[in-house]
Design a protein around this motif. Structure first.
Motif, PDB file in Angstrom:
ATOM      1  N   ASP A  30       2.296  -2.554   9.056  1.00  0.00           N
ATOM      2  CA  ASP A  30       2.131  -2.966   7.671  1.00  0.00           C
ATOM      3  C   ASP A  30       0.691  -3.406   7.402  1.00  0.00           C
ATOM      4  OD1 ASP A  30       2.276  -4.417   5.121  1.00  0.00           O
ATOM      5  OD2 ASP A  30       4.438  -4.321   5.378  1.00  0.00           O
ATOM      6  N   GLU A 401       6.619  -6.955   6.647  1.00  0.00           N
ATOM      7  CA  GLU A 401       6.087  -7.050   5.291  1.00  0.00           C
ATOM      8  C   GLU A 401       5.809  -8.508   4.913  1.00  0.00           C
ATOM      9  OE1 GLU A 401       7.732  -6.346   0.752  1.00  0.00           O
ATOM     10  OE2 GLU A 401       8.421  -4.980   2.326  1.00  0.00           O
ATOM     11  N   SER A 418       2.483  -3.897   0.230  1.00  0.00           N
ATOM     12  CA  SER A 418       3.029  -3.139   1.355  1.00  0.00           C
ATOM     13  C   SER A 418       3.406  -1.722   0.938  1.00  0.00           C
ATOM     14  CB  SER A 418       4.269  -3.849   1.914  1.00  0.00           C
ATOM     15  OG  SER A 418       4.847  -3.086   2.946  1.00  0.00           O
TER      16      SER A 418
END
Length: 559
Positions: A30, A401, A418
């Protein structure tokens, strides 16, 4: 993806991630997708511990319905759907049978009411899966007569009135899913290294500047500098926080459960089954206590999970004979007709699960589905340090995330969102898995037979062609490594050259599936070691040491 420790010392990173299990892998992916510079270090091999020691299920959250955790039902179903899109080649649907019994609590009406509520809660997530073939198949109820035809072992118990069919997503290899996140982070600029444990915190004026790590292969020390440090070391997180003096969790780890699985001869070919045990579970609606699963997997049965308190050290978590005997006893109590014995066990593995319950009970399952993300700077610890303790494999992407959101906030990079729900992993950029597989089978004929091509796609997705290319120049590169396994010699070459495999264990247990269903044979292990020795420059003594180490991971000798 080659092991290059110099790259970890070449710059000051935005984010340093400690831990290369599924939690750390998702955080690194991420963060790298958002344009942050990322370093990841792992004490052993990527995904080698708890992330590998699961039932390989991507749970859709139905267990949380029994706990009235509607938020967790929706979260789990959404995350399961995301993974169907990110890595469609690594997942498949397996039908579970949930038996019904006389009476209200475990009877058909209450179960089907729960199923109706579950389908309503998860419908939106299922619709988000773009490939229709990857969407959750519709379930059905099998009455006793229909069940007798499909799974006769279940109806040998007179109290079974039928079974509900519920589809869950299953991984052919959880190890390769974790690795796919790692490789995807690298593709987007992350610098990563396995066998590089963190040993000391680098800080100045109360704020961290990075960590010192040790190259476990050479003993050399290296300083990795960064602005934000995320500890995602799983069961080792709390000890590492103490070692590095980062700070504490809001819900401290109070103990560990050792969850074991066994691989046995096939028991049920068409279906998986959830069977009650004598162990208790913390639920509002009790359908018979803590369940174990019997899942068809790679031509055998995967059975688990056991749940025993772990009071020993945290090094080399392996199942013992008590773990194996306990699972065999659970099967014998629930399905006596299958007559499963110790001789039927091909392999076993175990992992640790951190517990945060205040009052631990050895006979009650107390695992949590809630992850923790702690900003230690705000909690009185080291500024710039974050802890991210995962809870379930299925929701690791969501943990990644949330942890990256916090890292971005600390770096002043809050405008970057994200993209991990929509950006396929390495190997996973496949819109239509059925068509992709058919085209690959045709393209590689007659060099490879269809089962070999399908095996490569299940493991590598769009990288299957690159694995075949790794066989170039070798007359045996496309030959199977064992008569009982589909893995090819080229996979060993690919693992060393492209996937940072540096030990025989890495190849046998994590880059391929050679060892995860039992001992593949001495000749197979020797051939793998020889191929690795040629590329890594192992001496004869080192090759023999690698063979002894890997052979010692199995319960017994070759099947």
């Amino acid at each position: 993806m080659r092991r290059d420790l110099a790259s970890l010392q070449a710059t000051t990173f935005d984010v340093i991630v400690i831990g290369g299990g599924i939690s750390g892998a998702c955080i690194a992916y991420d963060a790298s997708l958002r344009g942050l510079s990322v370093a990841l270090i792992e004490r052993g091999d990527f995904g080698a511990e708890t992330s590998a020691a699961s039932s390989k299920l991507l749970h859709g959250g139905i267990r949380y319905l029994q706990q009235a955790r509607i938020d967790k039902v929706r979260e789990s179903a959404s995350e399961r759907a995301h993974l169907q899109r990110l890595a469609p080649h690594l997942t498949h649907w397996v039908p579970f049978l949930i038996p019904t019994h006389p009476g209200l609590r475990r009877g058909r009406p209450l179960l089907q009411a729960g199923m109706a509520a579950y389908e309503l809660l998860t419908k939106t997530a299922n619709r988000r899966i773009t490939d229709p073939a990857k969407r959750v198949p519709a379930g059905q109820y099998l009455d006793r007569a229909a069940l007798a035809k499909r799974a006769p072992a279940l109806v040998e118990r007179p109290d079974v009135t039928g079974a509900q069919v519920l589809y869950e997503s299953h991984l052919h290899s959880s190890e390769r899913m974790t690795l796919a996140f790692i490789k995807s982070a690298v593709r987007h600029g992350a610098a990563v290294a396995n066998y590089a444990p963190a040993t000391r915190l680098l800080q100045s004026g109360g704020r961290l500047e990075g960590v010192t790590a040790t190259d476990a292969l050479t003993g050399a020390s290296l300083d990795v500098r960064g602005r934000v440090l995320v500890n995602a070391a799983g069961p080792w997180l709390a000890d590492l926080n103490d070692q590095l003096t980062l700070g504490a969790l809001s819900r401290p780890v109070t103990g560990f459960s050792r969850g074991a699985h066994i691989i046995t001869r096939p028991l049920l070919d068409q279906f998986a089954v959830a069977l009650p045990t004598a162990r208790k579970a913390s639920t509002l609606v009790d359908r018979g206590g803590r369940h174990i699963f019997i899942i068809p997997w790679r031509g055998l049965s995967l059975i688990g999970t056991s749940d025993r308190p772990h009071t020993g050290g945290l090094e080399r978590i392996v199942p013992d004979e008590k773990d194996v005997a306990g699972l065999l006893a659970d099967v014998a109590a629930a399905l006596p007709s299958v007559a499963l014995t110790r001789r039927d066990v091909r392999h076993a593995f175990a992992g640790l699960y951190p517990l945060t319950a205040g009052d631990l009970s050895p006979d009650v399952y107390q695992g949590s589905g809630d992850f923790q993300i702690i900003d230690h700077g705000r909690a009185g610890g080291v500024e710039g340090a974050v802890s991210a303790l995962g809870a379930k494999y299925t929701t690791a992407r969501r943990l990644g995330e949330r942890a990256t959101d916090l890292a971005c906030a600390k770096l002043g990079r809050t405008g970057v969102v994200s993209r991990t729900t929509t950006t396929p992993l390495v190997g996973g950029d496949i819109d239509d898995l059925g068509s992709f597989t058919a085209e690959a089978v045709a393209r590689h004929a007659p060099r490879l037979d269809p089962p070999a091509v399908r095996h490569l796609i299940r493991h590598y997705g769009t990288e299957a062609d690159a694995v075949v290319d790794a066989a170039t120049g070798s007359p045996t590169g496309l030959a199977p490594l064992a008569t009982t396994r589909p893995s090819l010699e080229a996979e060993v070459t690919f693992a060393v050259d492209r996937e940072m495999a540096v030990t025989l264990d890495d190849v046998v247990f994590r880059r391929t599936g050679l060892g995860t269903i039992g001992h593949p044979g001495d000749a197979c292990l020797r051939r793998c070691a020889t191929l690795m020795a040629d590329r890594l420059g192992w001496s004869a003594d080192e090759t023999d040491r690698q063979l002894r180490t890997t052979a010692g991971r199995f319960l017994g000798g070759p099947a």
